[in-house]
Design an enzyme around this catalytic site. Structure first.
Site, short mmCIF file in Angstrom:
data_model
loop_
_atom_site.label_atom_id
_atom_site.label_comp_id
_atom_site.label_asym_id
_atom_site.label_seq_id
_atom_site.Cartn_x
_atom_site.Cartn_y
_atom_site.Cartn_z
N GLU A 136 87.25 6.55 17.06
CA GLU A 136 86.91 7.33 18.25
C GLU A 136 87.36 6.63 19.51
OE1 GLU A 136 84.52 8.74 21.70
OE2 GLU A 136 84.62 6.73 20.83
N GLU A 137 87.19 5.32 19.54
CA GLU A 137 87.58 4.56 20.74
C GLU A 137 89.09 4.56 20.93
OE1 GLU A 137 85.52 3.87 22.83
OE2 GLU A 137 83.59 3.52 21.86
N GLU B 212 76.89 10.50 20.70
CA GLU B 212 77.69 9.59 21.52
C GLU B 212 76.79 8.71 22.38
OE1 GLU B 212 80.08 8.01 22.51
OE2 GLU B 212 81.75 8.73 21.34
N HIS C 129 80.04 -0.76 26.62
CA HIS C 129 81.38 -1.31 26.37
C HIS C 129 81.50 -2.77 26.78
CE1 HIS C 129 84.02 2.56 25.90
NE2 HIS C 129 83.04 2.49 25.01
N HIS D 241 80.71 7.57 15.35
CA HIS D 241 81.86 6.69 15.09
C HIS D 241 81.38 5.26 14.94
CE1 HIS D 241 82.29 4.86 19.19
NE2 HIS D 241 81.81 6.02 19.61
N ASP E 280 77.15 2.27 21.28
CA ASP E 280 78.37 3.08 21.21
C ASP E 280 79.24 2.58 20.05
OD1 ASP E 280 80.25 4.97 21.95
OD2 ASP E 280 81.30 3.59 23.26
#
Length: 798
Positions: free
Chosen positions: A145-146, A172, A248, A99, A111
């Protein structure tokens, strides 16, 4: 595989900045860059292959039980899909998924931009190869995706190529760089694990990680769930797990991902995809769906894998061998047998007491440390947890057994006690082995290792022990036999702490992380001490050991209590920030007649770990207990604009009064139809417009029940708190969102039948900022990561 190209892709994607679904950065700039690179690949492609490209903009809805359960609705989000196939075409395909979107305020290098970069390079290498593929490879670059796995759902349920897919690989991240761990496979497709075993050049896989992740202990999920549950397709889930401290956050940048990590991931993905795309099994993968696999890598060198049914046979055979060994003790003369049985059960009791008191000791320490406000002191210095809780656990075990040796086993020979406590440790691991195996858990192989190798070693040195006693030769051979289970246990323990320690810094304000970490450390000490208890009875004295352990534990405890070890770090080379959410919100509450009953504005503050704002308050004194957020009991989820339904994890939050927010694109929510159905329920149809991310909350009143709605499968799904939560997002262009709910009223109430609240989240563009929000954010110290945005909250009663 050329690292240069992967770095080139990664740097360009991350240079775009945060790529939130619905933002121009995600929907236009990143998509444009991906299409440009794919076009270049097409130009270089070999005549042996055909490349097809499609930009999908799906709309759909589904329910999921992640985070207590909620429903997701998406409109016009983006997927970039590439199909590489032989010139003659293909009837079957393997899917590779990454993603390109990121969470708000993070460049999202690990990510998941790095995975998309790897996929682009794999596509380039395969397309330029003259080697013909037997099956197609579909590369899915998904853009939402998030947003709780929305884009993968849009592809697997709506895209015309989805019907070709027979297996998938999902790429991932739960950390930044390092090895990519295979932590989910299947369901029940052993051939996929065998494919990984045969193809992966740098294996790193564990069925232990799979069963821990699927137990729900880790508060996370991946697209693997969507492909498995909505596509009924088997797959492999891989993720980077190292350095989850900056996952994140703004620190998730391209320069933090090591070259060898990208190279290793590229080599593995290329080899696995090539293997699957030329496999005869892919075409009829459903025929090979028979049971799970036990799989684990051996120190990253190679993978051992075998069917779980074979594993059960091996486990029971190991258990039987141990039972035969222990049973031989019962065939001794009756007086010896009686004496042995008595000593065995007394020794077992002492061992269990030592483990129990060890656990109680570390939990008392953990609770005390939490109560005095020094929680997470080990977050930036992991050795602190080992020196505090690890030494306390070991010291208590040694102390209990030293007392038993001195006052209970006074005239008993050391050799006999050494054998006795070996048998006790073996019995405990046998119990664990048969329990885990009987429950069908593949991770039972770990207990098998702890039974088989020590038992084999004991049988090899048994004669030498009887003739020469517990001398140096015996000890050397004994320790050598224990080397394999201990090394493997330490390898697993490293992986556990690599993943769990950062998670404890974002696991919410309700879970005391010190209690969790102390419990894990105590459990590790129990396992590691099991066979070494023997040496307490073989050595002359444990006094020096006890003194050293006590001194280390006491000194560390005093330093922790004094606040010496600060939990967070802003060190540029190795940051470990505290995560905080800042939401500048204006709330408006309406009554049944539509009149405004309450209107306020403020900055809603959530600290995502147990320490709350205690460390922040000296730097931002206006954030203190005088502004603790009160729960609006009559409103869903306490009347605050939760982005996801995590309120049951985070109950410490603050509400700092601030001026009203004024985003340009204000949300509009209205009831467009109210009608009585033939089955005597009331259908309410709503329409809403607003920013790209909206959280919808529904609470039925007493005497009312939500029976149906136009979302998900049609059956309403409640969140863990009992309210209904709907997560909505859309791409750049989307029509007004219309949905309906049906409410069954069994007993009319004067206050209406249902409350509906709407939180609009502005996560990109100028609307996400406000002067008060920027001013507050600037006050936060550099060891924090405040993720800030503007939102509105409107509540209505019908």
């Amino acid at each position: 595989m050329l690292v240069f190209f992967m770095w080139h892709y990664l740097e360009h994607i991350t240079s775009i900045g945060p790529r939130t679904t619905g933002s121009p950065e995600n929907e236009v700039l990143t998509v444009r860059y991906l299409l440009e690179q794919i076009q270049l690949v097409e130009q270089q492609s070999s005549d042996a292959h055909k490349i097809s490209v499609d930009v999908q903009r799906p709309t759909g809805s589904f329910s999921i039980d992640f985070l207590g359960g909620f429903t997701s609705y998406y409109d016009n989000i983006t997927n970039v899909v590439v199909k590489l196939e032989p010139q003659a075409g293909a009837q079957h395909a393997v899917l590779a998924n990454c993603h390109f979107d990121s969470v708000p305020n993070s460049p999202g290098a690990s990510d998941d931009a790095v995975s998309c970069s790897v996929m682009l390079e794999v596509l380039r290498v395969l397309s330029t190869s003259s080697e013909t593929l037997h099956h197609a490879i579909i590369f899915l670059f998904n853009g939402a995706e998030e947003n709780v796995l929305q884009a993968s759902h849009g592809f697997i349920t709506q895209h015309p190529w989805a019907g070709l897919v027979r297996a998938f690989i999902n790429l991932e991240a739960a950390g930044v760089g390092g090895k990519e761990l295979v932590f989910q496979t299947g369901p029940e497709n052993p051939w996929l694990v065998q494919a990984y075993v045969s193809a992966a050049k740098h294996p790193f896989a564990s069925v232990v990680a799979q069963e821990v992740f699927q137990s729900g202990i880790i508060p996370s999920d991946t697209d693997f769930r969507i492909f498995r549950d909505f596509g009924n397709i088997p797959g492999i889930d891989l993720a980077f797990i190292e350095n989850g401290y900056i996952y994140h956050t703004k620190y998730d940048t391209a320069d933090r991902i090591l070259t060898e990590s990208i190279q290793r991931a590229g080599d593995n993905i290329l080899a696995i995809l090539k293997y699957l795309a030329t496999s005869d099994m892919l075409a009829s993968s459903s025929e090979y769906q028979h049971g799970n696999m036990v799989f684990f890598d051996v120190f990253g060198l190679f993978v051992i894998a075998y069917p779980s049914r074979v594993g059960s046979i091996i486990n029971y055979m190991v258990f039987l061998a141990a039972v035969l060994y222990l049973g031989k003790k019962l065939l001794q003369p009756r007086h010896k047998t009686a004496c042995y049985m008595k000593d065995f059960f007394c020794g077992l009791g002492i061992t269990l007491v030592s483990w129990f008191t060890s656990l109680v000791t570390v939990l008392i320490l953990a609770v005390f440390v939490s109560l005095i406000g020094q929680s997470l002191s080990w977050y930036n210095h992991f050795y602190v947890s080992v020196c505090l809780y690890g030494t306390a656990a070991v010291a208590k075990i040694v102390f209990v057994h030293t007392l038993a040796k001195r006052f209970y086993y006074v005239d008993t020979s050391q050799q006999y006690l050494g054998e006795l406590f070996f048998d006790i440790a073996l019995s405990v691991h046998c119990f664990s082995l048969v329990t885990l195996t009987s429950r069908g858990l593949c991770l039972a192989f770990v207990s098998a290792v702890w039974v088989a190798f020590p038992l084999l070693t004991k049988l090899l040195v048994h004669k030498d022990l009887q003739q020469n006693g517990a001398g140096g030769k015996f000890l050397g051979t004994y320790l050598l036999g224990l080397l394999i289970p201990y090394l493997y246990a330490l390898y697993l323990i490293w992986a556990v702490f690599e993943m769990f320690t950062p998670i404890l810094g974002r696991s919410g304000s309700q879970i005391p992380p010190d209690v969790v970490l102390a419990s894990i450390l105590a459990a590790c000490v129990m396992v590691l001490s099991s066979y070494f208890i023997t040496f307490i009875y073989l050595v002359r004295s444990t006094q020096r050991t006890m003194v050293a352990l006590t001194l280390v534990c006491t000194l560390t405890f005093l330093l922790v209590c004094s606040g010496t070890f600060f939990p967070y770090s802003s060190n540029p080379a190795n940051p470990k920030p505290k995560r905080v959410f800042l939401q500048h919100v204006t709330r408006t509450f309406h009554d049944l007649e539509g009149s405004v009953t309450q209107r306020d504005s403020g900055i809603w503050i959530n600290g995502f770990d147990y320490t709350g704002m205690s460390h922040v308050t000296p730097h931002v004194p206006e954030i203190n207990d005088t502004i603790r957020a009160p729960c609006e009991e009559a409103a869903p989820l306490c009347g605050f604009p939760w982005y996801l339904p995590v309120h049951f994890l985070i109950k410490k939050n603050w509400y700092l009064p601030a001026p009203e927010v004024s985003p340009r694109l204000r949300p509009h929510f209205r009831l467009i139809a109210k009608e009585k159905t033939p089955w005597d329920s009331t259908r309410l149809t709503f329409e809403t417009t607003g920013p790209s991310h909206i959280s919808l909350y529904i609470r039925t009143h007493q005497g009312s029940a939500l029976t149906q709605w136009s979302l998900g499968s049609g059956t309403p799904v409640t969140s863990k708190g009992g309210d209904y939560f709907v997560f909505y997002s859309h791409g750049l262009q989307a029509s007004a969102w219309q949905f309906w709910i049906e409410v069954q009223v069994t007993e009319e109430q004067p206050g209406g039948m249902v409350t509906v609240a709407l939180a609009a989240h502005y996560l990109s563009g100028e609307d996400k900022r406000s002067p008060p929000l920027d001013a507050l954010k600037d006050k936060f110290p550099d060891w924090t990561f405040p993720s800030a945005w503007v939102c509105t909250y409107d509540l209505f009663v019908f």
